[in-house]
Write an enzyme that holds these catalytic residues in place. Structure first.
Site, PDB file in Angstrom:
ATOM      1  CE  LYS A  27     -42.638   9.070  78.023  1.00 48.93           C
ATOM      2  NZ  LYS A  27     -41.326   9.382  78.553  1.00 48.93           N
TER       3      LYS A  27
ATOM      4  CB  SER B 295     -46.040   6.900  75.502  1.00 50.07           C
ATOM      5  OG  SER B 295     -46.377   5.701  76.166  1.00 50.07           O
TER       6      SER B 295
ATOM      7  CD  GLU C 267     -35.709   9.309  72.039  1.00 45.39           C
ATOM      8  OE1 GLU C 267     -35.483   8.347  72.770  1.00 45.39           O
ATOM      9  OE2 GLU C 267     -36.844   9.764  71.858  1.00 45.39           O
TER      10      GLU C 267
ATOM     11  CG  HIS D 271     -16.683  17.755  83.296  1.00 41.16           C
ATOM     12  ND1 HIS D 271     -15.730  16.777  83.159  1.00 41.16           N
ATOM     13  CD2 HIS D 271     -16.010  18.938  83.230  1.00 41.16           C
ATOM     14  CE1 HIS D 271     -14.532  17.334  83.024  1.00 41.16           C
ATOM     15  NE2 HIS D 271     -14.675  18.649  83.061  1.00 41.16           N
TER      16      HIS D 271
END
Ligand code: ARG
Length: 507
Positions: A322, A316, A329, A195
């Site tokens: 970043k 970024s 992804e 979980h």
């Protein structure tokens, strides 16, 4: 006013150009007469072809990648025709030489090969037309007892066997990268999650073994689908076979496909092999996606459990600090495309009558796209894994959070004769008592009082501390396949043995 007119004129010019460009792609693929399809003798003579219809019906733009398989099938077919006496030795020689030459030309010239003519619709007709142009009459005999319907079913099977081989190589590269990572960082103690809440301590290598196990299952689906679909559609003709004495066992043997397919109707109507591969690809993509998600979480500064090579992150455009895990992804994001192609194939098949329908042509568009995408994702995954490093200090600094050793404490009490349910209750109470602190921070008195209150006065002594803390727990697991030290070592040894035994062999 004049400016407006000028703008409208230049817009119209742009539109005209776009139209010309689109049709230009058409004619660039073709330098022959758009109205003539050499096999359409039943058409009323003089009827004009519509360029849109030609573009709409073609599959050449994506099925030309089958040319080697098509030629292999044609040679097998021609040899069989010769063997049963339907063509002469000289015909066969001419066909074999002609096809070998064509293969060489396409190998060299690729998309620029002048034989690609869009009005011939597909790879099959282009190759046959080029052969006839090269060798004349013997080329006209090649299609004896054959239809594009059994031809394309065969080509697809041959292509899928090659695709499976390519995929096996890519899985192997990923397996080797994961094994290397496990060997270097595998003994690092870390939390596991159910979980996404802290569960029990494990070693990092055990989690790597889990990914290996899942990817290995995905890989085995390739063997399974090749096994289920291993038979030869060639000789099924358009739907009903042939009145000529074709010997389908000969082509089955030559093409290493086992047996002739049992039903000519099913062989030309089904695309199960494509759907099976799309499913195998989807399962691969699903596991890659799940792995990517796990590592994206580990890479976050909240976790910081892992680093990967900078080449596999991007910056970024606005936030200078970043480093984003974009490759992971995209592996996760593209999984949806694989599912889309699988559903596309299933839907394509669900409403068509038994026998070939042109809908089936779309199979290759879906399958090739899914295959190319999963190949890329597997390659990318292997590269990312090769640069990954588990961050031992960072992980260690978090191990005291979340009472990872609570289950081990309950099992300690079981070894001291306490029924498991009672032990669970005692530990629950101790966890509440410890609050934010680790269980090992409680003194012996606290453990003994909790046991006493549960009617188990003799359950606990000083040895309890040998069962607490993550690093003790991972050494205590003893069930087969466990996620601690022994389970990891056993699984890793099996993986290493698999590759050591036959380094060149299939994974
Ligand atoms: N390009 C077609 C396909 O990929 C080949 C079969 C065409 N057969 C036919 N009867 N029109 O499915």
């Amino acid at each position: 006013m004049r400016g407006l007119r000028r703008r409208r004129r230049s817009y119209e010019k742009l539109q005209k150009n776009q139209h010309r460009q689109r049709n230009g792609t058409l004619s660039a693929m073709s330098n022959s007469n758009l109205t003539a399809k050499p096999w359409e003798h039943a058409k009323t003579s003089g009827s004009e072809a519509d360029p849109l219809a030609i573009r709409f019906v073609e599959s050449l733009s994506y099925d030309r990648r089958l040319y080697r398989h098509d030629i292999r099938g044609s040679i097998a077919h021609a040899r069989m025709l010769k063997q049963v006496g339907l063509i002469a030795k000289a015909d066969l020689n001419a066909i074999e030489h002609g096809l070998a030459e064509i293969m060489g030309e396409i190998d060299q010239q690729g998309d620029a090969w002048t034989g690609w003519k869009i009005e011939l619709e597909d790879v099959h007709m282009c190759l046959e037309a080029a052969l006839i142009a090269k060798i004349g009459d013997p080329g006209r005999k090649l299609h004896t007892g054959r239809s594009r319907n059994d031809q394309v079913a065969l080509d697809l099977k041959l292509w899928i066997a090659d695709a499976a081989e390519q995929l096996r190589g890519k899985f192997k590269a990923l397996f080797l990268a994961l094994i290397a990572l496990a060997k270097r960082d595998g003994n690092i103690v870390m939390p596991s999650y159910t979980h996404l809440q802290r569960a029990q301590p494990i070693v990092a290598g055990a989690e790597i073994m889990a990914w290996l196990t899942a990817f290995d299952r995905a890989r085995h689906r390739l063997d399974a689908l090749l096994h289920i679909n291993r038979n030869n559609p060639l000789g099924s003709g358009a739907i009903a076979g042939s009145a000529l004495p074709l010997d389908r066992d000969v082509t089955a043997f030559t093409l290493d496909l086992g047996e002739p397919s049992p039903s000519s109707i099913d062989a030309t109507a089904s695309r199960d092999v494509a759907i099976d591969l799309a499913y195998a690809l989807s399962m691969t993509a699903m596991w890659l996606s799940r792995w990517a998600e796990q590592w994206i979480i580990y890479l976050s500064s909240e976790f910081g459990f892992l680093t990967i090579g900078e080449a596999y992150t991007t910056g970024s455009s606005m936030m200078p600090q970043k480093r984003n895990p974009d490759m992971l992804e995209l592996i996760r994001g593209r999984c949806g495309n694989a599912y889309g192609h699988l559903v596309g194939l299933l839907t394509m098949c669900k409403g068509i009558t038994i026998g070939y329908n042109r809908d089936l042509q779309e199979d290759k568009r879906q399958l090739f796209a899914a295959y190319d995408m999963v190949c890329d994702s597997l390659d990318m995954a292997a590269r990312i894994v090769a640069t990954a490093k588990f961050q031992e200090d960072r992980i260690a600094s978090t191990l005291d959070r979340g009472h990872l050793d609570a289950t081990a404490l309950a099992e300690y009490l079981v070894t001291r004769g306490v029924p498991f349910r009672t032990a669970h209750q005692i530990v629950g109470k101790l966890v509440r008592q410890a609050g934010d602190k680790p269980l090992s921070s409680l003194d012996l008195q606290a453990f003994q009082t909790a046991c006493q209150e549960a009617g188990q006065p003799a359950a606990c002594d000083q040895t309890v501390y040998d069962w607490l803390s993550a690093s003790n727990v991972v050494r205590r697991y003893q069930s087969r396949g466990n996620a601690g030290v022994t389970g990891f070592q056993e699984q890793l040894a099996a993986w290493e043995q698999r590759f050591a035994a036959a380094p060149q062999a299939r994974p």
